[in-house]
Design a protein around this motif. Sequence first.
Motif, short mmCIF file in Angstrom:
data_model
loop_
_atom_site.label_atom_id
_atom_site.label_comp_id
_atom_site.label_asym_id
_atom_site.label_seq_id
_atom_site.Cartn_x
_atom_site.Cartn_y
_atom_site.Cartn_z
N ALA A 150 -0.68 6.99 23.56
CA ALA A 150 0.52 6.53 24.26
C ALA A 150 0.63 5.02 24.19
N GLN A 151 1.73 4.50 24.75
CA GLN A 151 2.01 3.06 24.72
C GLN A 151 2.05 2.52 26.15
N LEU A 158 -5.20 15.95 30.75
CA LEU A 158 -5.03 14.80 31.64
C LEU A 158 -5.98 14.87 32.83
N LEU A 159 -6.17 16.05 33.39
CA LEU A 159 -6.99 16.19 34.60
C LEU A 159 -8.43 15.72 34.38
N PRO A 160 -9.14 16.18 33.34
CA PRO A 160 -10.50 15.67 33.15
C PRO A 160 -10.55 14.19 32.84
N ALA A 161 -9.50 13.66 32.21
CA ALA A 161 -9.47 12.24 31.87
C ALA A 161 -9.42 11.39 33.13
N LYS A 186 -5.44 1.51 29.73
CA LYS A 186 -5.72 1.46 28.29
C LYS A 186 -6.50 2.68 27.83
N LYS A 187 -7.44 3.15 28.65
CA LYS A 187 -8.22 4.33 28.26
C LYS A 187 -7.35 5.59 28.20
N ILE A 188 -6.44 5.74 29.16
CA ILE A 188 -5.54 6.91 29.13
C ILE A 188 -4.61 6.82 27.93
N ALA A 189 -4.09 5.60 27.66
CA ALA A 189 -3.20 5.43 26.51
C ALA A 189 -3.92 5.75 25.20
N ILE A 213 2.53 4.33 31.23
CA ILE A 213 1.89 4.86 30.02
C ILE A 213 2.85 5.89 29.44
N GLN A 214 3.54 5.53 28.38
CA GLN A 214 4.64 6.34 27.82
C GLN A 214 4.20 7.00 26.52
N MET A 215 4.41 8.32 26.42
CA MET A 215 4.11 9.04 25.19
C MET A 215 5.20 8.79 24.15
N PRO A 216 4.86 8.90 22.85
CA PRO A 216 5.89 8.79 21.81
C PRO A 216 6.96 9.86 22.01
#
Length: 249
Positions: free
Chosen positions: A222-223, A135-138, A214-217, A122-125
């Motif tokens: 992110a991609q 990120l932690l609560p996610a 997909k949910k984190i992206a 999962i890569q950020m732009p």
Amino acid sequence: MAEELRLVLIVISVLVIGGLLVHGLWSVRKKDNPEAAPAERVEPMQDTPSHTPIEPKEPVIAQRDEPQFGELNFDSNEPQIDTSTAQTPIEDDLQVVQEDEVQPESEEDAPAEVSDFVIVHIQMPEGLTMQGSKLLPAVNTLGFKYSEEGFFNRHIDPAGQGPVLFRLVNMYNPGTFDIDNMEQFSTAGVSLFMTLPCEGDGLAAFNMLHSAAKKIADEFGAQLLDAEREEMTVERVRQYVEQVRAFSA
């Protein structure tokens, strides 16, 4: 009366003039005859510094060089992200993790076990990062539990019990998370991976992994990338499914 007053003034004038003459003669004689001067003389001071008046100097103020912008060293309290391309394939790193967890009692007698990995990045732009405070609560919402190794594990039991189905790791060095400093943590990407064969239903575990990715992206904009860090396509997902089925037979 006027005559008497005039006479008195004349007498006083004569006395004053006479006194001035006498004082002048005495001063001239004293100058010409220095031996007649008083014995007390002030000897010149020996070994004393010159009495030449010292002109005060203005205090010298050391000029402080202002730091140049290019010389500023910013505080390193913030976590650093290693954006260089890893020379060692991530599959090799995961193999080391797996071997450290399970060691056969006898390497000579134990049969060689064939294993594989399913990896989703999962890569950020470019220029953006995932903040640890978000990120932690996610990941907690998705049922991940923090492990002593510094990873987030997804167990068969959402409460954190039972075998591990797949893991979430930092996409960049050192690969782990510091749970005590997630507020200051940031990273440009994370990775989800599962070991094949896995405990329980492999296809169900892969579906959970893909759904969590997909949910984190979506949460961070992110991609999704595959194991080769190429854009995740429908065809690549189908290949992953076939890969899981091969180890589930």
